[in-house]
Design an enzyme around this catalytic site. Structure first.
Site, PDB file in Angstrom:
ATOM      1  N   HIS A  62       0.808  -1.215   0.000  1.00 44.24           N
ATOM      2  CA  HIS A  62       0.000   0.000   0.000  1.00 44.24           C
ATOM      3  C   HIS A  62       0.846   1.272   0.000  1.00 44.24           C
ATOM      4  O   HIS A  62       1.986   1.277   0.446  1.00 44.24           O
ATOM      5  CB  HIS A  62      -0.903   0.019   1.237  1.00 44.24           C
ATOM      6  N   TYR A 132       0.323   1.075  13.926  1.00 45.42           N
ATOM      7  CA  TYR A 132       1.233   1.991  13.241  1.00 45.42           C
ATOM      8  C   TYR A 132       0.722   3.413  13.288  1.00 45.42           C
ATOM      9  O   TYR A 132      -0.464   3.682  13.276  1.00 45.42           O
ATOM     10  CB  TYR A 132       1.527   1.551  11.810  1.00 45.42           C
ATOM     11  N   ASP A 169      -6.288  -5.866  -2.693  1.00 49.09           N
ATOM     12  CA  ASP A 169      -4.916  -6.330  -2.879  1.00 49.09           C
ATOM     13  C   ASP A 169      -4.816  -7.416  -3.944  1.00 49.09           C
ATOM     14  O   ASP A 169      -3.808  -7.518  -4.639  1.00 49.09           O
ATOM     15  CB  ASP A 169      -4.339  -6.823  -1.554  1.00 49.09           C
TER      16      ASP A 169
END
Length: 188
Positions: A62, A132, A169
């Site tokens: 990504h 994250y 994806d």
């Protein structure tokens, strides 16, 4: 905090020190003043947390294009992942090159993935949690992906079976079909 440079300029492995006693341990995972003194000056504005139920879940590769490009500081807080960054800065001598790092709850390592790099990971254990920090907010109109198994990149994910992928994806384009909005601006 141990700061380790990688073969991709700007991609850094951070290993926070853990202070333990009979209760467990404590670790400072980010300190803006200390990191700025070490040349890592980032203003994080969003924290994300994902959980993947099955080992072999692959998220990526990504990116978020300008004007909402994101620097990311990634850590695994439960389980284990193989975390990957790929250089997609046009003109970079390492364009299309990748590095991978094992991030686990046990080793406490973090990977700093700057703007201009793809990011992805595959889980190595069930019920894996990844957290994250990002320097820009998620913007769906700036969101993009490149194929996780692009042969031009050649990432060795260490998989023994097909990964579990999102629909996005599974149909991501190849790097060769990608016009990168990121430009390399420095000497390495």
């Amino acid at each position: 905090m141990q700061i380790e440079q990688t073969a991709l300029a700007g991609v850094v492995i951070l290993t926070p020190q853990r202070f333990g006693d009979d209760r467990g341990w404590f670790s400072e995972t980010w300190n803006a003043a200390r990191m700025a003194a070490a040349g890592l000056d980032f203003a994080f504005v969003q924290d994300n947390h994902s959980m993947s139920g099955a080992a072999g879940t692959l998220r990526g590769l990504h990116y978020q294009r300008p004007p909402h490009a994101q620097d990311k500081l990634v850590r695994c807080t439960r389980g284990a992942i193989f975390d990957v960054a790929v250089d997609i800065r046009r003109g970079s001598p390492t364009y299309g090159h990748w590095i991978g790092v094992d991030l686990t709850a046990a080793n406490g390592k973090q990977l700093l993935v700057p703007k201009g790099f793809l990011h992805g990971f595959v889980t190595r254990a069930p019920d894996t949690e990844v957290q994250y920090k990002c320097t820009d907010l998620y913007a769906p109109d700036s969101d993009g992906a490149i194929r996780w198994d692009d042969p031009a990149i050649g990432i060795d994910w260490g998989l023994s079976a097909a990964p579990i992928l999102s629909a996005k994806d599974a149909i991501a384009p190849l790097l060769a079909d990608f016009d990168s909005p990121f430009v390399w601006e420095g000497a390495e």
